[in-house]
Design a protein around this motif. Structure first.
Motif, mmCIF file in Angstrom:
data_model
loop_
_atom_site.group_PDB
_atom_site.id
_atom_site.type_symbol
_atom_site.label_atom_id
_atom_site.label_comp_id
_atom_site.label_asym_id
_atom_site.label_seq_id
_atom_site.Cartn_x
_atom_site.Cartn_y
_atom_site.Cartn_z
ATOM 1 N N PHE A 60 -1.796 -7.105 12.746
ATOM 2 C CA PHE A 60 -1.571 -5.834 12.054
ATOM 3 C C PHE A 60 -0.331 -5.948 11.153
ATOM 4 N N GLN A 61 0.724 -6.467 11.719
ATOM 5 C CA GLN A 61 1.970 -6.567 10.968
ATOM 6 C C GLN A 61 1.819 -7.481 9.753
ATOM 7 N N LEU A 62 1.148 -8.608 9.945
ATOM 8 C CA LEU A 62 0.941 -9.537 8.835
ATOM 9 C C LEU A 62 0.105 -8.908 7.732
ATOM 10 N N GLU A 63 -0.920 -8.153 8.119
ATOM 11 C CA GLU A 63 -1.811 -7.539 7.133
ATOM 12 C C GLU A 63 -1.143 -6.368 6.415
ATOM 13 N N LEU A 64 -0.139 -5.793 7.036
ATOM 14 C CA LEU A 64 0.666 -4.787 6.356
ATOM 15 C C LEU A 64 1.660 -5.454 5.414
ATOM 16 N N LEU A 65 2.249 -6.541 5.862
ATOM 17 C CA LEU A 65 3.350 -7.164 5.135
ATOM 18 C C LEU A 65 2.905 -7.990 3.932
ATOM 19 N N LYS A 66 1.855 -8.791 4.080
ATOM 20 C CA LYS A 66 1.465 -9.692 2.982
ATOM 21 C C LYS A 66 1.139 -8.941 1.691
ATOM 22 N N PRO A 67 0.234 -7.945 1.694
ATOM 23 C CA PRO A 67 -0.049 -7.226 0.442
ATOM 24 C C PRO A 67 1.181 -6.523 -0.118
ATOM 25 N N GLU A 68 2.007 -5.956 0.777
ATOM 26 C CA GLU A 68 3.211 -5.263 0.315
ATOM 27 C C GLU A 68 4.124 -6.222 -0.440
ATOM 28 N N MET A 69 4.316 -7.405 0.091
ATOM 29 C CA MET A 69 5.179 -8.392 -0.551
ATOM 30 C C MET A 69 4.592 -8.868 -1.882
ATOM 31 N N LEU A 70 3.282 -9.143 -1.901
ATOM 32 C CA LEU A 70 2.659 -9.650 -3.122
ATOM 33 C C LEU A 70 2.665 -8.610 -4.237
ATOM 34 N N LEU A 71 2.402 -7.348 -3.902
ATOM 35 C CA LEU A 71 2.402 -6.294 -4.915
ATOM 36 C C LEU A 71 3.809 -6.022 -5.426
ATOM 37 N N ASP A 72 4.777 -6.108 -4.533
ATOM 38 C CA ASP A 72 6.167 -5.922 -4.936
ATOM 39 C C ASP A 72 6.603 -7.050 -5.862
ATOM 40 N N GLU A 73 6.237 -8.283 -5.512
ATOM 41 C CA GLU A 73 6.580 -9.437 -6.352
ATOM 42 C C GLU A 73 5.872 -9.373 -7.705
ATOM 43 N N ALA A 74 4.720 -8.714 -7.755
ATOM 44 C CA ALA A 74 3.965 -8.590 -9.003
ATOM 45 C C ALA A 74 4.478 -7.456 -9.882
ATOM 46 N N GLY A 75 5.470 -6.723 -9.394
ATOM 47 C CA GLY A 75 6.043 -5.645 -10.199
ATOM 48 C C GLY A 75 5.179 -4.406 -10.276
ATOM 49 N N VAL A 76 4.345 -4.205 -9.262
ATOM 50 C CA VAL A 76 3.483 -3.012 -9.240
ATOM 51 C C VAL A 76 4.281 -1.849 -8.650
ATOM 52 N N GLY A 77 4.551 -0.853 -9.484
ATOM 53 C CA GLY A 77 5.309 0.305 -9.029
ATOM 54 C C GLY A 77 4.427 1.372 -8.432
ATOM 55 N N SER A 78 3.307 1.639 -9.092
ATOM 56 C CA SER A 78 2.369 2.648 -8.599
ATOM 57 C C SER A 78 0.962 2.284 -9.032
ATOM 58 N N THR A 79 -0.019 2.955 -8.430
ATOM 59 C CA THR A 79 -1.416 2.633 -8.723
ATOM 60 C C THR A 79 -2.235 3.881 -9.041
ATOM 61 N N LEU A 188 -4.035 -10.743 -7.501
ATOM 62 C CA LEU A 188 -3.982 -9.395 -6.933
ATOM 63 C C LEU A 188 -5.282 -9.068 -6.192
ATOM 64 N N SER A 189 -6.034 -10.119 -5.865
ATOM 65 C CA SER A 189 -7.265 -9.963 -5.094
ATOM 66 C C SER A 189 -6.928 -10.198 -3.628
ATOM 67 N N LEU A 190 -6.863 -9.115 -2.867
ATOM 68 C CA LEU A 190 -6.401 -9.166 -1.480
ATOM 69 C C LEU A 190 -7.564 -8.901 -0.527
ATOM 70 N N ASN A 191 -7.481 -9.484 0.650
ATOM 71 C CA ASN A 191 -8.582 -9.382 1.605
ATOM 72 C C ASN A 191 -8.065 -8.863 2.938
ATOM 73 N N PHE A 192 -8.850 -7.990 3.578
ATOM 74 C CA PHE A 192 -8.413 -7.337 4.804
ATOM 75 C C PHE A 192 -9.429 -7.526 5.930
ATOM 76 N N HIS A 193 -8.913 -7.567 7.133
ATOM 77 C CA HIS A 193 -9.737 -7.531 8.336
ATOM 78 C C HIS A 193 -9.818 -6.107 8.879
ATOM 79 N N TYR A 194 -8.710 -5.385 8.802
ATOM 80 C CA TYR A 194 -8.626 -4.043 9.386
ATOM 81 C C TYR A 194 -8.803 -2.961 8.314
ATOM 82 N N PHE A 195 -9.807 -2.101 8.510
ATOM 83 C CA PHE A 195 -10.008 -0.985 7.603
ATOM 84 C C PHE A 195 -8.754 -0.115 7.518
#
Length: 291
Positions: A60-79, A188-195
Motif C-alpha cells: 500500500f505504501q509503495l503504491e501511494l509513494l511511487k506515483p506521488e514521487m514520479l508526478l512531483d518529479e514531472a512537475g505536475v501541479g494539478s490535474t 506518466l503511464s502508471l499501473n496499480f494493483h489496488y483500486f
C-alpha cells in the motif's frame, strides 16, 4: 575504488546507497547453499517475500509513494481528471461497431454508437485545456489524467497528445487484459494493483473532474468524489457531468433529494455539461481564470 576526498568530507555520505549494496551481492562470485537460499536475498529484492500476505501494508505504501514521487518529479501541479466508459467508440469506429454487432446485440451497439459524441467532447476538452499550457508556481496545471484505458480515457489522452502536451494514465491490473492506450505519455503511464490507491491518486492533484457516461467504474469514481465533497473531506472543485439525458435515465438524482436521503443543495455539487466549451467555462469561472 573509493573517493578519498569524499571519505574525509564532513557532509559526505557514510553509507552506501541501497542500489550499490544490492550490486555487491551480485558481484559476489561465491555460491553456497546459504547464498542460494531465498532466505539470503535482500528483503527489498525478494519478490516472493514482498508479495506475502503480511506485506500488504508495505505494498500500500509503495503504491501511494511511487506515483506521488514520479508526478512531483514531472512537475505536475494539478490535474484535469476525466472519467468515463471503456466501451463508447470513437466517431470513426462507431459505424463499424454497429456493423459487426451480432443481431441480438444490435440495439446495444446502436446506443453505444450514439454516444460517440462524448468521445469527441472528451477529446476536445482535453485538447483545449492542454493547449492553454497553464503554469503556476513553476508547475504544470490541469494536466490531463485518465484511467489510461480505451474509449473516453483514450479520447482524453489523445486530445492532450494532439495538443503537444503530456498526459497521465492511471491503469489498473485486472484479470482480463487492460493495457495503456497509445496516447498516454510513457513516463506518466502508471499501473496499480489496488483500486483504492488508484482512486486516491486520481483526486490528490485533481482541480477539476469531467465525468462522461459510463458503467460501474465511472459510477464508483463519480459518487465517491461527490461523497468526499458532500462530507467535507475534500474541498469543492468543478465537477462537470456530461450527458444529462443519459444520467437522468440511469439514476434519478432528483429523487434522492425528494426522498430526503441527500439535500437538494447537494445537486449543486456538479455542473451539467454537453460540450467542451461548457466545461472550460465552468472551470474558468470557478478559478477566476482568463478564458
Amino acid at each position: 575504488m573509493t573517493n578519498k576526498k569524499s571519505d574525509h568530507d564532513i557532509s559526505g555520505r557514510k553509507f552506501y546507497p541501497a542500489k550499490e549494496e544490492a550490486r555487491f551481492t551480485e558481484d559476489c562470485p561465491e555460491s553456497t547453499p546459504q547464498t542460494e537460499h531465498p532466505a539470503y536475498k535482500l528483503a527489498f529484492r525478494d519478490t516472493d517475500f514482498m508479495l506475502r500476505e503480511e506485506l500488504r501494508p508495505v505494498r500500500f505504501q509503495l503504491e501511494l509513494l511511487k506515483p506521488e514521487m514520479l508526478l512531483d518529479e514531472a512537475g505536475v501541479g494539478s490535474t484535469l481528471v476525466m472519467y468515463g466508459s471503456a466501451r463508447i467508440p470513437s466517431p470513426e469506429n462507431a459505424e463499424e461497431l454497429v456493423a459487426n454487432a451480432l443481431p441480438e446485440k444490435k440495439a446495444v451497439a446502436h446506443k453505444l454508437a450514439e454516444k460517440a459524441k462524448y468521445y469527441q467532447e472528451a477529446y476536445r476538452l482535453a485538447k483545449m485545456v492542454s493547449e492553454k499550457s497553464i503554469i503556476e508556481d513553476g508547475k504544470r496545471q490541469f494536466v490531463v489524467c485518465s484511467g489510461g484505458g480505451p474509449s473516453i480515457m483514450e479520447a482524453a489522452n489523445r486530445g492532450a497528445s494532439d495538443a503537444g502536451a503530456e498526459s497521465i494514465g492511471l491503469n489498473i491490473i485486472l484479470p482480463h487484459e487492460q493495457a495503456p492506450n497509445a496516447y498516454v505519455t510513457p513516463y506518466l503511464s502508471l499501473n496499480f494493483h489496488y483500486f483504492a490507491l488508484r482512486k486516491m491518486h486520481f483526486l490528490l492533484r485533481a482541480r477539476a473532474v469531467a465525468v462522461f457516461p459510463g458503467g460501474f467504474g465511472t459510477f464508483d469514481e463519480f459518487f465517491e468524489l461527490l461523497t468526499l465533497i458532500q462530507t467535507g473531506k475534500m474541498k469543492p472543485i468543478p465537477i462537470m457531468l456530461f450527458g444529462k439525458d443519459f444520467w437522468n435515465r440511469v439514476v434519478d438524482l432528483e429523487a434522492l433529494a425528494d426522498e430526503g436521503t441527500i439535500n437538494h443543495d447537494d445537486l449543486k455539487l456538479f455542473h451539467w455539461c454537453e460540450t467542451a466549451e461548457d466545461a472550460w467555462k465552468h472551470i474558468a469561472e470557478f478559478y477566476e481564470l482568463d478564458r
